[in-house]
Design a protein around this motif. Structure first.
Motif, PDB file in Angstrom:
ATOM      1  N   HIS A   1       0.834  -1.210   0.000  1.00 15.00           N
ATOM      2  CA  HIS A   1       0.000   0.000   0.000  1.00 15.00           C
ATOM      3  C   HIS A   1       0.864   1.253   0.000  1.00 15.00           C
ATOM      4  O   HIS A   1       0.579   2.214  -0.737  1.00 15.00           O
ATOM      5  N   LEU A   2       1.942   1.249   0.787  1.00 14.77           N
ATOM      6  CA  LEU A   2       2.840   2.401   0.828  1.00 14.77           C
ATOM      7  C   LEU A   2       3.538   2.604  -0.510  1.00 14.77           C
ATOM      8  O   LEU A   2       3.689   3.740  -0.985  1.00 14.77           O
ATOM      9  N   ASP A   3       3.967   1.495  -1.120  1.00 16.08           N
ATOM     10  CA  ASP A   3       4.628   1.586  -2.428  1.00 16.08           C
ATOM     11  C   ASP A   3       3.670   2.131  -3.481  1.00 16.08           C
ATOM     12  O   ASP A   3       4.051   2.961  -4.319  1.00 16.08           O
ATOM     13  N   ALA A   4       2.433   1.665  -3.453  1.00 17.88           N
ATOM     14  CA  ALA A   4       1.443   2.143  -4.419  1.00 17.88           C
ATOM     15  C   ALA A   4       1.168   3.627  -4.231  1.00 17.88           C
ATOM     16  O   ALA A   4       1.030   4.384  -5.201  1.00 17.88           O
ATOM     17  N   ALA A   5       1.089   4.052  -2.972  1.00 22.26           N
ATOM     18  CA  ALA A   5       0.844   5.470  -2.689  1.00 22.26           C
ATOM     19  C   ALA A   5       2.014   6.329  -3.150  1.00 22.26           C
ATOM     20  O   ALA A   5       1.823   7.418  -3.709  1.00 22.26           O
ATOM     21  N   ALA A   6       3.245   5.824  -2.922  1.00 23.17           N
ATOM     22  CA  ALA A   6       4.426   6.573  -3.353  1.00 23.17           C
ATOM     23  C   ALA A   6       4.475   6.676  -4.873  1.00 23.17           C
ATOM     24  O   ALA A   6       4.834   7.730  -5.426  1.00 23.17           O
ATOM     25  N   GLU A   7       4.116   5.592  -5.551  1.00 24.82           N
ATOM     26  CA  GLU A   7       4.102   5.615  -7.013  1.00 24.82           C
ATOM     27  C   GLU A   7       3.055   6.592  -7.535  1.00 24.82           C
ATOM     28  O   GLU A   7       3.303   7.334  -8.503  1.00 24.82           O
ATOM     29  N   GLN A   8       1.914   6.640  -6.908  1.00 21.03           N
ATOM     30  CA  GLN A   8       0.875   7.582  -7.308  1.00 21.03           C
ATOM     31  C   GLN A   8       1.344   9.023  -7.094  1.00 21.03           C
ATOM     32  O   GLN A   8       1.086   9.895  -7.937  1.00 21.03           O
ATOM     33  N   ASP A   9       2.047   9.263  -6.005  1.00 17.73           N
ATOM     34  CA  ASP A   9       2.599  10.600  -5.754  1.00 17.73           C
ATOM     35  C   ASP A   9       3.589  10.992  -6.843  1.00 17.73           C
ATOM     36  O   ASP A   9       3.617  12.150  -7.281  1.00 17.73           O
ATOM     37  N   ARG A  10       4.416  10.038  -7.277  1.00 13.58           N
ATOM     38  CA  ARG A  10       5.385  10.328  -8.347  1.00 13.58           C
ATOM     39  C   ARG A  10       4.674  10.651  -9.654  1.00 13.58           C
ATOM     40  O   ARG A  10       5.085  11.561 -10.390  1.00 13.58           O
ATOM     41  N   ILE A  11       3.629   9.919  -9.949  1.00 11.62           N
ATOM     42  CA  ILE A  11       2.876  10.172 -11.181  1.00 11.62           C
ATOM     43  C   ILE A  11       2.249  11.570 -11.152  1.00 11.62           C
ATOM     44  O   ILE A  11       2.323  12.319 -12.126  1.00 11.62           O
ATOM     45  N   VAL A  12       1.646  11.913 -10.028  1.00 16.69           N
ATOM     46  CA  VAL A  12       1.034  13.240  -9.885  1.00 16.69           C
ATOM     47  C   VAL A  12       2.092  14.335 -10.026  1.00 16.69           C
ATOM     48  O   VAL A  12       1.869  15.352 -10.713  1.00 16.69           O
TER      49      VAL A  12
END
Length: 212
Positions: free
Chosen positions: A7-18
């Motif tokens: 979940h943390l990795d997915a959230a970090a990846e979403q932050d990078r995309i944004v």
């Protein structure tokens, strides 16, 4: 624990995309503001050094584009840009963006001052190099346009043969650009047709890692 980390990795990846999309959108907006203001050094910073610009009246390197734009400014050429919404596709260190835009140009047509408005999209190839996003290739898509005399009382008569030389999406823009001395490319991408389909395929292969 694994589910928490995922979940943390997915959230970090979403932050990078944004963050990447925000940076690219900032470059798109800086392109228009700095180009139309004649802020050429900051305008250059939007691009990678090998960036290329494709337009009705010019096709070549960013350095040449800046040079001929400066020459046009000195002659009084007036071309302005306005942006709408963007759609940005990301694939690692590469991106394709499509941004709704309007090109507005004022010029003389047979002694009559006219405005041309052309609506379309900027179709842009971006890449992140050494941590910095930059523009590699800009190819506008020309969807529709019109020409109007600035004075409502002026009577404008266009040469139908010259008008017919260019596609529907930018024929009036091409008309005024031809009249003020530019050589206009006759097969730029429009809303439909083989040119824009080739551009979409080129964008897809760019995102897959192929070269331009």
């Amino acid at each position: 624990m694994d589910s928490v980390q995922a979940h943390l990795d997915a959230a970090a990846e979403q932050d990078r995309i944004v963050a990447d999309r925000r940076l690219i959108r900032e470059l798109l907006e800086n392109w228009v503001v700095w180009r139309d203001a004649g802020d050429w050094e900051r305008f250059r910073s939007v691009w990678h050094p090998d960036g290329r610009m494709m337009a009705t009246w010019f096709q070549g390197s960013v350095d040449e584009f800046i040079r001929v734009s400066q020459e046009g400014w000195a002659r009084g050429v007036s071309i302005l840009h306005f942006l709408g919404g963007s759609s940005i596709e990301l694939a690692g260190d590469r991106a394709i963006s499509q941004t709704k835009m309007t090109i507005s140009q004022r010029g003389d047509v047979d002694g009559i001052t006219c405005d041309v408005v052309c609506t379309g999209r900027f179709y842009d190839f971006f890449e992140r190099r050494n941590g910095r996003w930059g523009l590699v290739l800009r190819q506008p898509i020309y969807e529709k346009d019109r020409i109007d005399p600035v004075s409502p009382s002026a009577k404008l008569e266009l040469d139908p043969a010259l008008l017919a030389r260019f596609p529907e999406g930018y024929r009036h823009l091409a008309y005024i650009q031809t009249r003020i001395g530019y050589t206009v490319k006759p097969n730029m991408p429009g809303l439909k047709g083989p040119e824009v389909e080739r551009l979409y395929r080129r964008g897809a292969t760019w995102l897959e890692g192929e070269g331009l």
